[in-house]
Design an enzyme around this catalytic site. Structure first.
Site, PDB file in Angstrom:
ATOM      1  N   TRP A 145     -20.483  16.199   9.636  1.00  0.00           N
ATOM      2  CA  TRP A 145     -19.435  15.893   8.662  1.00  0.00           C
ATOM      3  C   TRP A 145     -19.743  16.531   7.316  1.00  0.00           C
ATOM      4  O   TRP A 145     -20.881  16.489   6.845  1.00  0.00           O
ATOM      5  CB  TRP A 145     -19.331  14.376   8.468  1.00  0.00           C
ATOM      6  CG  TRP A 145     -18.684  13.663   9.607  1.00  0.00           C
ATOM      7  CD1 TRP A 145     -18.225  14.219  10.773  1.00  0.00           C
ATOM      8  CD2 TRP A 145     -18.427  12.268   9.696  1.00  0.00           C
ATOM      9  NE1 TRP A 145     -17.699  13.250  11.575  1.00  0.00           N
ATOM     10  CE2 TRP A 145     -17.812  12.043  10.950  1.00  0.00           C
ATOM     11  CE3 TRP A 145     -18.646  11.190   8.842  1.00  0.00           C
ATOM     12  CZ2 TRP A 145     -17.416  10.761  11.366  1.00  0.00           C
ATOM     13  CZ3 TRP A 145     -18.261   9.922   9.248  1.00  0.00           C
ATOM     14  CH2 TRP A 145     -17.648   9.711  10.504  1.00  0.00           C
TER      15      TRP A 145
ATOM     16  N   GLU B 223      -5.874  -3.652  -0.868  1.00  0.00           N
ATOM     17  CA  GLU B 223      -6.278  -4.754   0.022  1.00  0.00           C
ATOM     18  C   GLU B 223      -7.467  -5.555  -0.511  1.00  0.00           C
ATOM     19  O   GLU B 223      -7.770  -6.619   0.016  1.00  0.00           O
ATOM     20  CB  GLU B 223      -6.667  -4.197   1.400  1.00  0.00           C
ATOM     21  CG  GLU B 223      -5.500  -3.704   2.236  1.00  0.00           C
ATOM     22  CD  GLU B 223      -5.168  -2.235   1.996  1.00  0.00           C
ATOM     23  OE1 GLU B 223      -5.465  -1.717   0.896  1.00  0.00           O
ATOM     24  OE2 GLU B 223      -4.615  -1.605   2.913  1.00  0.00           O
TER      25      GLU B 223
ATOM     26  N   THR C  74       0.868  -1.180   0.000  1.00  0.00           N
ATOM     27  CA  THR C  74       0.000   0.000   0.000  1.00  0.00           C
ATOM     28  C   THR C  74       0.902   1.227   0.000  1.00  0.00           C
ATOM     29  O   THR C  74       2.041   1.162   0.453  1.00  0.00           O
ATOM     30  CB  THR C  74      -0.868   0.047   1.263  1.00  0.00           C
ATOM     31  OG1 THR C  74       0.003   0.101   2.391  1.00  0.00           O
ATOM     32  CG2 THR C  74      -1.748  -1.172   1.381  1.00  0.00           C
TER      33      THR C  74
ATOM     34  N   LYS D 222     -14.911  18.100   9.782  1.00  0.00           N
ATOM     35  CA  LYS D 222     -15.838  18.032  10.917  1.00  0.00           C
ATOM     36  C   LYS D 222     -16.215  19.454  11.307  1.00  0.00           C
ATOM     37  O   LYS D 222     -15.430  20.177  11.894  1.00  0.00           O
ATOM     38  CB  LYS D 222     -15.189  17.280  12.069  1.00  0.00           C
ATOM     39  CG  LYS D 222     -14.914  15.846  11.615  1.00  0.00           C
ATOM     40  CD  LYS D 222     -14.435  14.940  12.696  1.00  0.00           C
ATOM     41  CE  LYS D 222     -14.327  13.528  12.130  1.00  0.00           C
ATOM     42  NZ  LYS D 222     -12.968  13.107  11.832  1.00  0.00           N
TER      43      LYS D 222
HETATM   44  P1  AMP Z   1      -5.090   2.159  -3.130  1.00  0.00           P
HETATM   45  O1  AMP Z   1      -4.956   1.009  -2.224  1.00  0.00           O
HETATM   46  O2  AMP Z   1      -3.829   2.951  -3.290  1.00  0.00           O
HETATM   47  O3  AMP Z   1      -5.686   1.777  -4.444  1.00  0.00           O
HETATM   48  O4  AMP Z   1      -6.101   3.190  -2.435  1.00  0.00           O
HETATM   49  C1  AMP Z   1      -7.398   2.796  -2.082  1.00  0.00           C
HETATM   50  C2  AMP Z   1      -8.205   4.000  -1.719  1.00  0.00           C
HETATM   51  O5  AMP Z   1      -8.439   4.839  -2.847  1.00  0.00           O
HETATM   52  C3  AMP Z   1      -9.605   3.671  -1.235  1.00  0.00           C
HETATM   53  O6  AMP Z   1      -9.609   3.244   0.097  1.00  0.00           O
HETATM   54  C4  AMP Z   1     -10.319   4.981  -1.457  1.00  0.00           C
HETATM   55  O7  AMP Z   1     -10.056   5.904  -0.416  1.00  0.00           O
HETATM   56  C5  AMP Z   1      -9.685   5.502  -2.716  1.00  0.00           C
HETATM   57  N1  AMP Z   1     -10.549   5.203  -3.870  1.00  0.00           N
HETATM   58  C6  AMP Z   1     -10.433   4.204  -4.758  1.00  0.00           C
HETATM   59  N2  AMP Z   1     -11.395   4.274  -5.691  1.00  0.00           N
HETATM   60  C7  AMP Z   1     -12.159   5.348  -5.379  1.00  0.00           C
HETATM   61  C8  AMP Z   1     -13.328   5.950  -5.951  1.00  0.00           C
HETATM   62  N3  AMP Z   1     -13.888   5.493  -7.067  1.00  0.00           N
HETATM   63  N4  AMP Z   1     -13.839   7.019  -5.322  1.00  0.00           N
HETATM   64  C9  AMP Z   1     -13.280   7.521  -4.204  1.00  0.00           C
HETATM   65  N5  AMP Z   1     -12.184   7.010  -3.631  1.00  0.00           N
HETATM   66  C10 AMP Z   1     -11.628   5.935  -4.209  1.00  0.00           C
END
Ligand code: AMP
Length: 541
Positions: free
Chosen positions: A444, A330, A185, A439
């Site tokens: 929110w 994940e 990550t 907040k």
């Molecule tokens: P990653 O593991 O780097 O792909 O990041 C995952 C995170 O990206 C998720 O937990 C979200 O916060 C964000 N994310 C992924 N897809 C979207 C989406 N379509 N809209 C908003 N946030 C997203």
């Protein structure tokens, strides 16, 4: 009583076997890192992957060893994936956009033994190699003719390395729960964490992605994954495209609007996938050149929230269907895709756009819930926000080496760190990252919703919203804008545009114009860096 069916472990090499047998002549087209377009087929790619497997075995690589790649989307990278996993070794995709310290940390943590790198990354790796002691040798993904002088340890070009491997080899046989892929990550909080995919999870995830209401590829499709193989399995595409027998078009190192447009047109691409920033580049290019999209039918947009204006541009101006998707490293990564269920099939115009701007519903293999801070389930009414929790066979159960401890709740759900609503038809909408919600006065405000709205203003190139400390309300929103060239929208312009589209108390208290908004290695707005940029900011009273 047990069933009496065959034991056929879900192993990744069965995917390339199937593609080679059923769709052997189907093409993989790559923009090579050296420049020219290269063409191969699934049958030839399988043979190459077998040569790689054979050569790795001769190099002394054994089941369970980690092999790193730092590479763009090309046929060579695709073949390495199958070659590495075909002997039971683990393919560790490194994200070259991470900070050098993080890359060194990740390679040490994973104890990678070999590193396969594209030409692009030689300078970076030469600088870094002393801090990568586990790497026994570097293999450069090119041929002898293009191999530069390099100080990289044991360096050899891929084609010379493969000399003498004839591909007369069988895939190894092992348990389907064997580790296959490793992806860290991006580590926005603390050290990066390793997500260790298995053969079974990758195969099931790719099959889930092929459901018609998910990515739904067919053998007639031509698929262009702009989303990198190093970004969460390229959203399954390196597995799901060959599973379906779709043509695969790989963009190499050139992800700008003009280069992507050229491939979309020349290779008659029908489906493509990437993060919103890539599509901003393409749409700007199409605006500037009055270009058209003649073959594209669907574009999958995810990784961060897809602005409504982008969905509108693709669907109304170019007749291309947008599938908004949500997921994370994940979750392999696909968690939800926003295709239209019968309940919304009668909607048109803005009402339909409102639904398409949501992150969508979960395919079979993903279960979701939203909870409050005490873990109590919240209603699926489309309004109540809560922590988004997921579980399924392609969702992480723990991180590499147990980092982060126990990451599941009592029911086996993983906390995504996102805040979301779910409506009565199962459509999930992300309201924010839990650390990014603003907040204000005990309520929110969704930074993502404000960003999406601001992005619809014609003078705005990119927008981000952060909470700024406020003496009365705790926090209030600051809208940060990168204007389009030659434009400078004022606070009054923005508020006039946003008023009436959101609750009045959500309207930003101030607007700041900047030249650029910082992005993470996976193309997301980097809120932590943005907050640092504005750490001394005070609202005018
Ligand atoms: P990653 O593991 O780097 O792909 O990041 C995952 C995170 O990206 C998720 O937990 C979200 O916060 C964000 N994310 C992924 N897809 C979207 C989406 N379509 N809209 C908003 N946030 C997203």
């Amino acid at each position: 009583m047990l069933g009496l069916m065959q034991d056929w472990p879900l192993l990744i090499h069965r995917v390339i076997d199937h593609a080679a047998i059923q769709h052997g002549g189907r093409e993989i087209v790559s923009r090579s890192v050296e420049g020219p377009i290269r063409r191969t087929t699934y049958a030839k790619a399988r043979h190459q992957a077998l040569r790689i497997a054979q050569r790795l075995s001769r190099e002394g690589i054994r089941a369970g060893d980690r092999i790193a790649t730092m590479a763009w989307n090309t046929d060579r990278h695709f073949q390495l994936w199958y070659g590495i996993t075909g002997i039971g070794a683990v393919c560790h995709t490194l994200n070259p956009r991470l900070f050098e310290d993080q890359i060194a940390w990740i390679v040490a943590h994973a104890e990678d033994r070999l590193l396969f790198a594209d030409l692009t990354f030689i300078p970076l790796l030469e600088r870094l190699q002393d801090r990568l002691p586990s790497i026994e040798r570097f293999v450069v993904m090119t041929d002898a003719a293009h191999m530069p002088q390099t100080t990289l340890r044991g360096a050899i070009d891929l084609e010379s390395w493969l000399d003498g491997a004839d591909g007369d080899m069988r895939w190894a046989s092992f348990d389907e729960n064997t580790a296959a892929g490793l992806c860290y990550t991006s580590g926005t909080t603390g050290s990066p964490k390793g997500v260790l995919y298995s053969h079974r999870s990758n195969v099931l995830h790719a099959m889930a992605a092929l459901q018609p209401d998910s990515l739904g590829f067919s053998a007639r499709d031509s698929v262009l994954p702009v989303v990198p193989l190093f970004h969460a399995n390229s959203w399954s595409i390196a597995y799901s495209a060959p599973m379906a027998g779709a043509k695969l078009v790989m963009p190499g190192a050139r992800l700008d609007g003009a280069s992507i447009h050229q491939l979309l047109e020349e290779e008659q691409v029908s489906i493509t996938a990437a993060v919103p920033t890539v599509w901003l580049g393409l749409l700007n290019h199409l605006d500037a050149t009055k270009g058209a999209l003649t073959s594209l039918k669907r574009v999958v947009i995810g990784g961060s929230a897809c602005p409504r204006a982008m969905i509108e541009a693709f669907e109304r101006r170019f007749g291309v269907e947008v599938l908004h998707a949500w997921g994370m490293t994940e979750t392999s990564p696909l968690g939800t895709v926003c295709s239209i269920k019968p309940a919304y099939a009668g909607l048109e115009g803005d009402a339909l756009l409102d639904i398409k701007a949501r992150q969508g519903h979960a395919p079979f293999t993903v279960e979701m819930k939203i909870t409050d801070d005490e873990g109590r389930p919240l209603p699926w009414d489309g309004h109540t926000f809560g922590r988004l929790m997921v579980r399924g066979p392609a969702v992480a159960a723990s991180y590499m080496r147990g980092d982060g401890g126990d990451i599941l709740d009592d029911e086996g759900f993983f906390d995504t760190g996102d805040v979301a609503t779910i409506d009565e038809h199962g459509y999930m909408a992300i309201t924010d990252r839990s650390k990014d919600v603003i907040k204000s006065g005990g309520e929110w405000i969704s930074s993502i919703e404000l960003e999406n709205l601001a992005m619809g203003h014609p003078d705005v190139h990119e927008a981000a919203v952060i909470g700024i400390a406020h003496p009365k309300w705790d926090e209030r929103p600051l809208l940060v804008i990168v204007p389009k060239p030659g434009r400078s929208p004022t606070k009054e312009d923005m508020l006039a545009f946003m008023t009436g589209k959101i609750a009045k108390w959500w309207l930003p208290d101030a607007v700041a114009l900047v030249e650029a908004i910082p992005h993470t290695a996976t193309g997301k707005i980097q809120k932590t860096a943005l907050r640092e940029m504005f750490q001394d900011y005070h609202f005018k009273t």
